[in-house]
Design a protein around this motif. Structure first.
Motif, PDB file in Angstrom:
ATOM      1  N   TYR A 128       0.773  -1.283  -0.301  1.00 58.57           N
ATOM      2  CA  TYR A 128       0.097   0.178   0.166  1.00 58.57           C
ATOM      3  C   TYR A 128       0.848   1.303  -0.150  1.00 58.57           C
ATOM      4  O   TYR A 128       1.095   1.829   0.856  1.00 58.57           O
ATOM      5  N   PRO A 129       1.757   1.422  -1.170  1.00 57.82           N
ATOM      6  CA  PRO A 129       2.722   2.443  -1.073  1.00 57.82           C
ATOM      7  C   PRO A 129       2.009   3.946  -1.070  1.00 57.82           C
ATOM      8  O   PRO A 129       2.667   4.786  -0.620  1.00 57.82           O
ATOM      9  N   GLU A 130       0.523   3.902  -1.243  1.00 55.17           N
ATOM     10  CA  GLU A 130      -0.082   5.374  -1.257  1.00 55.17           C
ATOM     11  C   GLU A 130      -0.192   5.824   0.143  1.00 55.17           C
ATOM     12  O   GLU A 130      -0.491   7.068   0.602  1.00 55.17           O
ATOM     13  N   GLN A 131       0.139   4.788   0.927  1.00 61.62           N
ATOM     14  CA  GLN A 131       0.158   5.177   2.711  1.00 61.62           C
ATOM     15  C   GLN A 131       1.508   6.024   3.276  1.00 61.62           C
ATOM     16  O   GLN A 131       1.302   6.313   4.219  1.00 61.62           O
ATOM     17  N   GLY A 132       2.287   5.791   2.372  1.00 68.61           N
ATOM     18  CA  GLY A 132       3.490   6.416   3.025  1.00 68.61           C
ATOM     19  C   GLY A 132       4.364   7.217   1.686  1.00 68.61           C
ATOM     20  O   GLY A 132       3.791   7.476   0.759  1.00 68.61           O
ATOM     21  N   VAL A 133       5.625   7.376   2.038  1.00 74.79           N
ATOM     22  CA  VAL A 133       6.255   8.356   1.101  1.00 74.79           C
ATOM     23  C   VAL A 133       7.749   7.324   1.165  1.00 74.79           C
ATOM     24  O   VAL A 133       8.499   7.270   2.096  1.00 74.79           O
ATOM     25  N   SER A 134       8.339   6.784  -0.200  1.00 70.37           N
ATOM     26  CA  SER A 134       9.277   6.324  -0.351  1.00 70.37           C
ATOM     27  C   SER A 134      10.573   6.961  -0.498  1.00 70.37           C
ATOM     28  O   SER A 134      10.695   7.868  -1.471  1.00 70.37           O
ATOM     29  N   ALA A 135      11.386   7.093   0.619  1.00 68.95           N
ATOM     30  CA  ALA A 135      12.689   7.699   0.467  1.00 68.95           C
ATOM     31  C   ALA A 135      13.503   7.322  -0.679  1.00 68.95           C
ATOM     32  O   ALA A 135      14.388   8.110  -1.358  1.00 68.95           O
ATOM     33  N   ILE A 136      13.313   5.896  -1.256  1.00 68.14           N
ATOM     34  CA  ILE A 136      14.090   5.677  -2.085  1.00 68.14           C
ATOM     35  C   ILE A 136      13.598   6.279  -3.613  1.00 68.14           C
ATOM     36  O   ILE A 136      14.495   6.755  -4.365  1.00 68.14           O
ATOM     37  N   GLU A 137      12.156   6.615  -3.805  1.00 62.73           N
ATOM     38  CA  GLU A 137      11.977   7.404  -4.876  1.00 62.73           C
ATOM     39  C   GLU A 137      12.370   8.763  -4.763  1.00 62.73           C
ATOM     40  O   GLU A 137      12.874   9.403  -5.769  1.00 62.73           O
ATOM     41  N   LEU A 138      12.331   9.411  -3.738  1.00 57.12           N
ATOM     42  CA  LEU A 138      12.950  10.799  -3.565  1.00 57.12           C
ATOM     43  C   LEU A 138      14.293  11.064  -4.001  1.00 57.12           C
ATOM     44  O   LEU A 138      14.850  11.548  -4.401  1.00 57.12           O
ATOM     45  N   PHE A 139      15.039   9.748  -3.591  1.00 57.13           N
ATOM     46  CA  PHE A 139      16.535   9.702  -3.938  1.00 57.13           C
ATOM     47  C   PHE A 139      16.561   9.637  -5.526  1.00 57.13           C
ATOM     48  O   PHE A 139      17.220  10.043  -5.973  1.00 57.13           O
ATOM     49  N   VAL A 140      15.944   8.785  -5.988  1.00 58.55           N
ATOM     50  CA  VAL A 140      15.828   8.705  -7.535  1.00 58.55           C
ATOM     51  C   VAL A 140      15.630  10.236  -8.140  1.00 58.55           C
ATOM     52  O   VAL A 140      16.312  10.617  -9.099  1.00 58.55           O
ATOM     53  N   ASP A 141      14.608  10.891  -7.426  1.00 56.80           N
ATOM     54  CA  ASP A 141      14.288  12.104  -8.054  1.00 56.80           C
ATOM     55  C   ASP A 141      15.527  13.085  -7.865  1.00 56.80           C
ATOM     56  O   ASP A 141      15.715  13.960  -8.704  1.00 56.80           O
ATOM     57  N   PHE A 142      16.017  12.909  -6.741  1.00 57.06           N
ATOM     58  CA  PHE A 142      17.299  13.724  -6.500  1.00 57.06           C
ATOM     59  C   PHE A 142      18.376  13.662  -7.277  1.00 57.06           C
ATOM     60  O   PHE A 142      18.899  14.723  -7.887  1.00 57.06           O
ATOM     61  N   VAL A 143      18.582  12.480  -7.701  1.00 62.44           N
ATOM     62  CA  VAL A 143      19.747  12.046  -8.718  1.00 62.44           C
ATOM     63  C   VAL A 143      19.408  12.516  -9.941  1.00 62.44           C
ATOM     64  O   VAL A 143      20.332  12.953 -10.846  1.00 62.44           O
ATOM     65  N   ASN A 144      18.040  12.223 -10.515  1.00 67.49           N
ATOM     66  CA  ASN A 144      17.641  12.726 -11.596  1.00 67.49           C
ATOM     67  C   ASN A 144      18.059  14.232 -11.942  1.00 67.49           C
ATOM     68  O   ASN A 144      18.416  14.914 -12.994  1.00 67.49           O
ATOM     69  N   GLN A 145      17.669  14.960 -10.858  1.00 61.38           N
ATOM     70  CA  GLN A 145      17.810  16.306 -10.967  1.00 61.38           C
ATOM     71  C   GLN A 145      19.316  16.767 -11.040  1.00 61.38           C
ATOM     72  O   GLN A 145      19.654  17.724 -11.796  1.00 61.38           O
ATOM     73  N   LEU A 146      20.146  15.918 -10.227  1.00 63.88           N
ATOM     74  CA  LEU A 146      21.643  16.240 -10.572  1.00 63.88           C
ATOM     75  C   LEU A 146      22.086  15.877 -11.964  1.00 63.88           C
ATOM     76  O   LEU A 146      22.796  16.704 -12.675  1.00 63.88           O
ATOM     77  N   ARG A 147      21.561  14.788 -12.596  1.00 65.18           N
ATOM     78  CA  ARG A 147      21.985  14.434 -13.898  1.00 65.18           C
ATOM     79  C   ARG A 147      21.363  15.520 -14.776  1.00 65.18           C
ATOM     80  O   ARG A 147      22.057  15.696 -15.781  1.00 65.18           O
ATOM     81  N   ALA A 148      20.389  16.240 -14.422  1.00 64.58           N
ATOM     82  CA  ALA A 148      19.916  17.018 -15.443  1.00 64.58           C
ATOM     83  C   ALA A 148      20.501  18.533 -15.461  1.00 64.58           C
ATOM     84  O   ALA A 148      20.410  19.403 -16.177  1.00 64.58           O
ATOM     85  N   THR A 149      21.410  18.701 -14.308  1.00 63.70           N
ATOM     86  CA  THR A 149      22.230  19.972 -13.970  1.00 63.70           C
ATOM     87  C   THR A 149      23.386  19.895 -15.042  1.00 63.70           C
ATOM     88  O   THR A 149      24.074  19.031 -15.063  1.00 63.70           O
ATOM     89  N   ARG A 150      23.467  21.061 -15.534  1.00 63.41           N
ATOM     90  CA  ARG A 150      24.696  21.260 -16.413  1.00 63.41           C
ATOM     91  C   ARG A 150      25.681  22.517 -15.765  1.00 63.41           C
ATOM     92  O   ARG A 150      25.196  23.629 -15.348  1.00 63.41           O
ATOM     93  N   PHE A 151      26.766  22.233 -15.850  1.00 63.21           N
ATOM     94  CA  PHE A 151      27.915  23.224 -15.298  1.00 63.21           C
ATOM     95  C   PHE A 151      28.585  23.681 -16.370  1.00 63.21           C
ATOM     96  O   PHE A 151      28.996  22.872 -17.466  1.00 63.21           O
ATOM     97  N   PRO A 152      29.108  24.756 -16.297  1.00 63.64           N
ATOM     98  CA  PRO A 152      30.077  25.513 -17.462  1.00 63.64           C
ATOM     99  C   PRO A 152      31.494  24.582 -17.564  1.00 63.64           C
ATOM    100  O   PRO A 152      31.972  24.121 -16.565  1.00 63.64           O
ATOM    101  N   VAL A 153      31.974  24.579 -18.699  1.00 61.25           N
ATOM    102  CA  VAL A 153      33.204  23.684 -18.922  1.00 61.25           C
ATOM    103  C   VAL A 153      34.489  24.560 -18.824  1.00 61.25           C
ATOM    104  O   VAL A 153      34.281  25.718 -19.513  1.00 61.25           O
ATOM    105  N   ASP A 154      35.075  24.418 -17.696  1.00 60.41           N
ATOM    106  CA  ASP A 154      36.441  25.348 -17.639  1.00 60.41           C
ATOM    107  C   ASP A 154      37.345  25.006 -18.693  1.00 60.41           C
ATOM    108  O   ASP A 154      37.802  23.940 -19.230  1.00 60.41           O
TER     109      ASP A 154
END
Length: 347
Positions: A187-213
């Motif tokens: 019944y996952p709708e009854q809680g919040v998966s920290a694993i799913e939040l972790f995946v979201d965090f990593v996906n946000q990292l992967r989408a972030t672009r930094f300038p090339v030095d």
């Protein structure tokens, strides 16, 4: 270029083997410092000085006269310990394998051999500085910078292919905790998966672009110490991990701002600091390169000029197949002798 002082066979293989036989993985390097404090001064005019770091480890300085140039590398190695092997190689060379063979007991051998060669030539004004804890936060270098005056020049030994490093990337570390709410996994709708939040965090990292030095290139990161103890049938209520960056001049401040901006109600971020990207001293007549790895050099702020150069490849350091050719150690020794003479001649 000066002719080689002598062949790789003149490197003290038995001493090298003795160093490699000591398990000095981080936290265990005290025994190696004590051994070297007894062993290296034998037959030499140098003065040995042991210095407590404060965490049970020791720094060691061997001085020939009043030092004007310091040769410096570290005592500890990454785990696990791997016993040494010496294998014949083409051309009469020897391949040295085992933990620390290039990072950094090979550096110790090259620098100590250079000091002994300078001593044989009747020269003085140099030191061999061996520091604890480089692999776990440069604790020895920090303690040395706090308690000792330093000097004009320090040449730090790391596996750089015997090229002088002109610039290196910086580092940034963050401890991150992502908090969910556990519940029955049926019944996952009854809680919040920290694993799913972790995946979201990593996906946000992967989408972030930094300038090339233009000098040090791209910005990279790695995740370590990843942990979540939830059973397979319970949603994770917590994920912890370490986020570790290699930053450039163009991205160093931006990385901190970006990561701290990802904090939220369920994402706790603790900044652990790190080193800023560095430019290093180079000398005429030596090949140069750019490094993406860290070292003690940024922490040795009590030296006016800091250089970074040593035998071996960073691409095999920290790996099970870590190795170095004895001829590379001999080349490094000869280069260190040339560096010392060039620096002294310019002063």
């Amino acid at each position: 270029m000066d002719a080689p002082i002598s062949s790789s066979r003149s490197i003290d293989i038995e001493l090298y083997r003795e160093l490699l036989a000591v398990d000095s993985t981080s936290g265990k390097e005290r025994d190696l410092a004590l051994l070297l404090a007894r062993r290296l001064p034998q037959g030499s005019s140098c003065q040995a000085r042991l210095m407590e770091v404060g965490d049970g480890t020791l720094n060691l300085q061997l001085s020939w006269g009043t030092p004007r140039v310091y040769f410096c590398t570290h005592l500890d190695t990454v785990p696990p310990y791997i016993a040494p092997e010496f294998e014949p190689a083409p051309g009469g060379d020897i391949k040295v394998k085992g933990r620390g063979s290039c990072d950094a007991k090979g550096q110790i051998m090259a620098m100590y051999s250079a000091c002994r060669e300078l001593e044989r030539e009747g020269l003085s004004g140099f030191a061999l500085l061996l520091l604890a804890g480089e692999e776990t936060g440069s604790h020895g270098a920090k303690a040395y910078a706090r308690s000792q005056p330093g000097g004009e020049w320090v040449i730090v030994g790391e596996p750089t292919g015997n090229k002088m490093v002109a610039a290196s990337k910086g580092t940034k570390a963050f401890d991150i905790t992502i908090t969910g709410q556990s519940c029955h996994s049926g019944y996952p709708e009854q809680g919040v998966s920290a694993i799913e939040l972790f995946v979201d965090f990593v996906n946000q990292l992967r989408a972030t672009r930094f300038p090339v030095d233009p000098v040090t290139g791209t910005t990279t990161y790695n995740l370590g110490r990843l942990a979540s103890d939830n059973p397979q049938n319970v949603l994770s209520d917590k994920v912890r991990f370490r986020l570790y960056w290699r930053t450039t001049q163009a991205s160093d401040a931006l990385v901190t701002a970006t990561v701290e901006g990802m904090a939220g109600e369920r994402v706790h971020i603790e900044a652990l600091g790190g080193d800023t990207p560095m430019s290093y001293a180079t000398l005429e007549g030596f090949d140069t390169t750019i490094a993406a790895f860290g070292s003690d050099a940024p922490r040795l702020s009590n030296f006016k000029h800091r250089a970074l150069c040593g035998p071996g490849s960073i691409l095999v350091a920290h790996r099970p197949g870590e190795c170095v050719m004895l001829s590379e150690i001999a080349q490094a020794r000869d280069q260190y002798v040339r560096m010392f003479k060039q620096i002294i001649a310019a002063q």
